[in-house]
Every structure is written in C-alpha cells, then in structure tokens.
Design an enzyme around this catalytic site. Structure first.
Site, short mmCIF file in Angstrom:
data_model
loop_
_atom_site.label_atom_id
_atom_site.label_comp_id
_atom_site.label_asym_id
_atom_site.label_seq_id
_atom_site.Cartn_x
_atom_site.Cartn_y
_atom_site.Cartn_z
N CYS A 261 0.80 -1.23 0.00
CA CYS A 261 0.00 0.00 0.00
C CYS A 261 0.83 1.27 0.00
O CYS A 261 0.53 2.22 -0.73
CB CYS A 261 -0.99 -0.01 1.16
SG CYS A 261 -0.26 0.04 2.82
N HIS B 243 -2.99 1.49 6.80
CA HIS B 243 -3.19 1.46 5.35
C HIS B 243 -2.87 2.86 4.83
O HIS B 243 -3.21 3.86 5.46
CB HIS B 243 -4.61 1.05 5.00
CG HIS B 243 -4.86 0.98 3.52
ND1 HIS B 243 -3.98 0.38 2.65
CD2 HIS B 243 -5.88 1.47 2.75
CE1 HIS B 243 -4.45 0.47 1.42
NE2 HIS B 243 -5.60 1.13 1.46
N ASP C 214 -7.09 5.87 -3.77
CA ASP C 214 -6.35 4.71 -3.27
C ASP C 214 -6.00 3.79 -4.44
O ASP C 214 -6.87 3.11 -4.98
CB ASP C 214 -7.19 3.96 -2.24
CG ASP C 214 -6.40 2.90 -1.50
OD1 ASP C 214 -5.26 2.60 -1.93
OD2 ASP C 214 -6.90 2.36 -0.50
#
Length: 685
Positions: free
Chosen positions: A275, A333, A356
């Site tokens: 991530c 995250h 994202d």
C-alpha cells in the site's frame, strides 16, 4: 527587398521554467509550463522585418489530433477559458518579435505541438515553424480547478520531492523516508506516458485528450494505472510469500527507480508493491502533473468486504487469534489525498479527495478508488461519487471480538473506536505528523491527545474496549513504548467486581503479525490459575525478552492477547493489544551542514549501533535525489552486539533547495531494514 522568413523559434525555456515554477524540470528537452499562465515564444526572422500592418501571424496548437487555431493579436487581454496569443506593442522588436501564448486554465494536460504560420499582405502563407511544450495543471492559478491558496502548501504538495510515510501502529509511529523523485531524469516523461498507455487513451484518444482537462478524470486514470490488475500498470502487488521474483516492497526508497524500471521494460509491471509503495508512486505522478497531493496513513484500517460496517475477529479460548473471516483490519493502510474542486458534486465537496491505488475493490469495474471527498466521508454522504462507502468503512467500522471454544461463542465484545483511531499525514514544511483524524471523523476527544500519552492511553483504550458491567474485567497495558534490544514489559490488570471469590484461568498468547494479515505463529504463551477475592484487583507483570522477539523488529508486529476463564461459570474475558517494535535509527551527520552548496563536494557519516543479542551484517544503501546521482552500496562486515559501525560518503548536490539524504541498512538473515534520513538545505553559492 527580400521577403522575410522564420530562421528560428525559441520558447525562452529558462524564463518560462522560472515563471511557471517548473525550473526543476530543466533537464527535460521540452519546455514545461502550467495552464492558465502566459509563456514566451521568441522568433528570429530573416530578410525584411515583420510589418504588423501587412503581415499577420497565426498559431496552431495541437494535442494529438485535436487542435486550435488562433491569430496573434496586439491585445494582452486574455480569457481563462480560451487559448490566446499576443504581442506586447511597446516591446515588439520587428526583426526578432516575441509572442506570448496563454492556455485556458481548463486546458488538457499533455505534450503539445505548435505551428507558427506567417501570412504576408497578399494573405498567402509564406512560412511556418514548429515546436513543442508540456502543459501541466497550475495550483498557482485561481481559475484552475486544482488551485490551492497558500504558497507553503503548494511548496509541500506540488514541489517537494521528498517526504515521510507513516507506518507501525498508532501508539508507536514509524517514519519511513521516501523520495518522490519527480525531477529525476525520465520521470516526467514516464508520468505523461502513463496517461498515453492507459486503457482510456487506447480506447478513445480524442475523448481521453478532452477529458484530461479535469483532475477528477485524471486522478481516476492514475489510480487505476498505478496497479497492474486491469492494465499495463506500474506495480504488481504481493502481500505474502517470498519476493524472489522481484523486490521486497520494504526495500524501495523512492518512486524514480520504480517508474524508470517500468518504462525501461516496455511498461511491464514492476514487482512488488504494497500500500505505501502504491500511494507514494501515485503521489509522484500527481505532483508531476501539477495536482496537489499528499500521502495519508489510516491506522487500524478496516476492509469491510460485505458492507455491513462490522469486522469480526475470532480468538481461541487460550488467546490465539484465528484467521477465519474475509473481513480484516490492517494495522495501517496508506492512500493519497489530492486537492481539487468538485464541480460534479457542488462546491461543498471541494478540497481534499481520497484516492487509493492499492487494488482492494473494483470501482466502475476497475481496481481504483476515488476521488472520494473527505468532507463526504466525514458526513457519511455515501450517495456521492466515488467509493465513499468503502472509504467510510475503512475509518468507521465496528470491531466485534469473539472467543470461540469447541465451535461455540463463549465471549463477545464490541469496539466502536479502534478502527480509524488515528489518521495522519506529513506536516507542511516539517518532518513530523499532522493529525487529520478530525477531517474524517466526528471525534469527541482529540486523537492527538491519545497519541501523546504513554501507558495511560493504552490502558484507557483497552478499558473502553474490554470493560464489563459486572463480573471480571481485564486490562492489558504496555508499560512503555517498546524499544529494540530491551524487554517488552506489559501488565495485566484483573478486577473482580463481584462480592464473591473467583478462581480464574489466565492464558497469555503472543503471535507474529504482518500489518495486513491475521497473526501466524505463536512465539510466547503462558497458562496459569489465580484466585480473586471479592472485589480484589490483581496485577500480573510480564515481559517478552529480546531473544524472543528479535525476528519481529521492524515491519512486523506482535498480537498480544489475554483470556481469563471463570472456572465456575466458564465465562471468558478477552483483552488484546497489537504493537510494533521499531527498528533503531541510522544516524546521519553532515560535515558543515549549514554551508551545503550546489555542485560542491560534501561529506556525510552514517552510524549504526547493533541492538541485537547476536552479531549482524548487511548492506548499507545511501540515496538522495538531487544529492547523489544514483544509489551507492556498502557492505557492512559482522558487527558484535552493542558494536558501532561508521561509513563516510561523499555527495555533490545537483539541485538547490531542501533535499533528503537517506540511508537503509538491510540486515542479512533478518527480515529487517534499519533506516535514517537527514534533510539538507542546498544553496546556490
């Protein structure tokens, strides 16, 4: 008299780069400018001078097969919505005239070609010349949809080529240095090519070029193109197993090497990303394109697969956490936020938008996410575009902790505060966190207060999560923040709230855990029995020794759980805590650090002290965009426990401004990387 001709066309590159805040792209062969602001084109004529009474000029600007024709006028009046070309009458040199071209503040991003055509008194076209320029978004232009109002924010979110990514846990943050590398050779061109090879461009080039005027569209294209799930994207994700077919995501130090490798291999996905790598590379691309961008970390981030805003976590009766749910909570995250107006949603949704690029769920059939307005997430306006319900769950889901024994539930507790417990980004102008939890959530007490306390905050957090109105309660508290090389000391506080004595089984379990997975191996467990007198409080002190946790130092975490079992009623009480043990820092010292100058040699010293109980060796890598041309590597011989090693390096800055020198020591036979960084201010003289 000989008729005139155009001998040369110059875009006055240095002047344009300075006025458009693109001077750091000076290595590009093509002049880089920003939309909504004029740039100069200088002509050198041959033969007779230009005669404004009988001669005229027209400019054709082309993006792919799209084009616009415009006459060159003597009026400086420009429109924010139309292309304009003009000369300044009082400054016209008829032998070497200068033309100013202004694009609309809503022009499409891309690499443009232009043609300059001259018409004489007979209106016949006599001569033409051509050139190129790259057009980016303009956060300095109030009419641009990416305009951000403060100069320090533009410096941070557009121009800054280094930053910090935050990882670990909310109680013990780890700052990881990252080089965004937007000014490194080849990165600008690769970011533009990313748009060219996107499925949107390949399917309909005309519509893609037209839509590139809109940062909402651009950001969705980039979000999808950073991962390679649906296209020829930049990064291939991998979250388990070995990384022998590529690079361990923890080993990357900057975006430049990833983007350049992607381009040099014919746009084959680079292996591997997780991530923070996906987010950091996207931040680079967005800053290159002129869209303000920052990297954001959400601690205790929920992945709610069925959309019910509930995450279930299961434990055995002895405190071992199980992997039996499709839902999950990542200890952290990382995504990005981009700044833009949202004319598609209304002015109330302007500002920061969540994007994202980590492939988790499909959006419109593609692995991308956003832009989701942060204001909409806070107010749970889930009917707006894009992906607001998914992001809302990441910061707001409830956690149900369930203890099972022989297939049946023996304990069930609910936590409404753990998910999204702390959301942060790098502060503007400073190497520290900025707490933005309140931008996403309506919080009763500032999350920053919880972060700044030590054992008290941990106990209060556990108290909220595990207290029971009657019976026995348990609190699990770390005595202090764990430090590599020292025992991890923790306390189990047990309270009998009833007026009868209790016999209790006490089970303590510690497991290794990756940030985005359920725990795996149990490396510590204890079992015992205690007696509690009526309304008695009992304290159990425990510790985890360095030799037990050394393999967990760095990126991995520890899931610690205690289960109490009432031997008469078989009721269970669960208390848990997940924590990390950060790696020690490399120390970087620079000789005469207050007088670092452009293109002069300087010396830095990197120091490492071994905190482990055994000798370690490894490879030290030093990098710094604008400071060191490419990474340099040094092999560190075995270093005994407590031993200290020093490595001197030299560097010669190639850019002025604030730059980051970073070092990473990859240890042999241990899954751990030791890092350090130093901000360097480079002056021109």
């Amino acid at each position: 008299m000989e008729d005139f001709s155009i001998k040369n066309v110059s875009l006055e590159k240095n002047e344009s780069l300075e006025k458009h805040r693109t001077e750091s792209f000076s290595h590009s062969k093509t002049t880089v400018v920003r939309r909504g602001a004029p740039f100069k084109v200088c002509l050198q004529l041959g033969g007779r001078p230009f005669n404004p009474k009988t001669d005229s000029l027209r400019i054709k600007v082309m993006l792919g097969r799209l084009f616009v024709m415009m006459p060159v006028t003597f009026s400086k009046k420009v429109s924010s919505s139309k292309w304009k070309a003009y000369m300044v009458p009082e400054q016209v040199d008829l032998q070497n005239p200068s033309i100013f071209i202004t694009s609309p503040a809503s022009a499409s991003v891309g690499c443009y070609r232009f043609q300059l055509c001259v018409f004489t008194h007979s209106r016949r076209k006599r001569t033409c010349a051509s050139g190129k320029f790259i057009l980016l978004c303009n956060p300095w232009c109030p009419e641009d949809t990416v305009f951000i109002p403060f100069e320090d924010q533009r410096e941070e979110f557009v121009l800054n080529d280094s930053g910090l990514l935050f990882m670990g846990t909310s109680m013990n943050l780890v700052s990881r240095p990252w080089s965004f590398d937007q000014y490194e050779s080849g990165v600008l061109e690769t970011c533009l090519n990313l748009l060219q090879i996107s499925p949107q461009h390949q399917k309909n080039r005309k519509m893609d070029y037209l839509n590139r005027n809109n940062p909402v569209y651009i950001s969705r294209v980039v979000s999808a193109m950073i991962n390679s799930e649906d296209d020829r994207g930049v990064l291939k994700g991998k979250w388990s197993g070995d990384f022998k077919q590529g690079v361990n995501p923890s080993s990357w130090t900057g975006s430049g090497e990833i983007l350049n490798q992607w381009a040099q291999t014919g746009y084959s996905p680079v292996k591997y990303g997780q991530c923070w790598v996906f987010a950091a590379v996207m931040c680079t691309v967005m800053r290159v394109l002129g869209i303000p961008c920052r990297v954001v970390t959400n601690f205790n981030s929920a992945h709610d697969t069925n959309g019910n805003l509930v995450i279930e976590e299961f434990y055995t009766e002895t405190g071992q956490k199980l992997s039996c749910s499709k839902d999950s909570i990542w200890n952290f995250h990382v995504w990005v936020e981009c700044w833009m107006t949202r004319s598609d949603l209304g002015s109330g949704m302007d500002g920061w938008q969540v994007l994202d690029p980590t492939p988790q769920e499909r959006s419109g059939g593609v692995f991308c996410c956003g832009p989701a307005p942060v204001k909409a997430i806070k107010n749970r306006w889930i009917n707006l575009f894009y992906d607001i319900p998914f992001v809302y769950a990441e910061v707001n889901a409830d956690v149900h902790s369930i203890v099972v024994s022989e297939g049946r539930v023996v304990s069930h507790t609910k936590d409404t505060e753990n998910v999204g417990s702390f959301i942060c980004t790098k502060a503007v102008g400073f190497p520290r966190t900025q707490n933005i939890t309140g931008d996403y959530k309506n919080i009763q007490s500032p999350a920053s207060t919880l972060r700044s306390t030590t054992s008290t905050s941990s106990e209060n957090s556990t108290l909220r999560r595990n207290s029971r109105p009657q019976g026995v309660t348990a609190f699990l508290t770390l005595d202090k923040y764990p430090v590599a090389g020292e025992p991890v000391c923790f306390t189990v506080k047990i309270i009998n709230t009833e007026r009868v004595a209790k016999m209790m089984k006490v089970h303590i379990n510690a497991q290794v855990k990756e940030y985005n997975h359920s725990p795996t191996d149990t490396f510590l467990e204890t079992h015992g029995v205690i007696q509690l007198e009526p309304q008695e409080v009992k304290i159990i002190h425990q510790q985890i020794l360095p030799v037990q946790y050394e393999d967990v130092v760095g990126d991995d975490l520890i899931n610690l759980a205690v289960v109490l079992e009432d031997m008469s009623t078989q009721e269970r009480v669960l208390a848990t805590e997940e924590f990390n043990i950060p790696s020690p820092q490399l120390i970087i010292q620079i000789t005469d650090e207050d007088s670092i100058t452009y293109k002069k040699k300087h010396t830095a010293t990197v120091t490492f002290t071994n905190p482990y109980s055994h000798p370690v060796s490894g490879v030290l890598t030093v990098a710094g965009a604008g400071l060191i041309h490419s990474k340099v590597h040094f092999r560190m011989p075995p270093l005994s426990p407590g031993g200290r090693a020093e490595q001197k390096i030299t560097f010669k800055p190639s850019m002025v401004g604030r730059k980051m020198l970073q070092a990473a020591l990859s240890l042999a036979h241990i899954n751990s990387t030791i890092r350090g960084f130093k901000m360097v201010l480079v002056s021109r003289a």
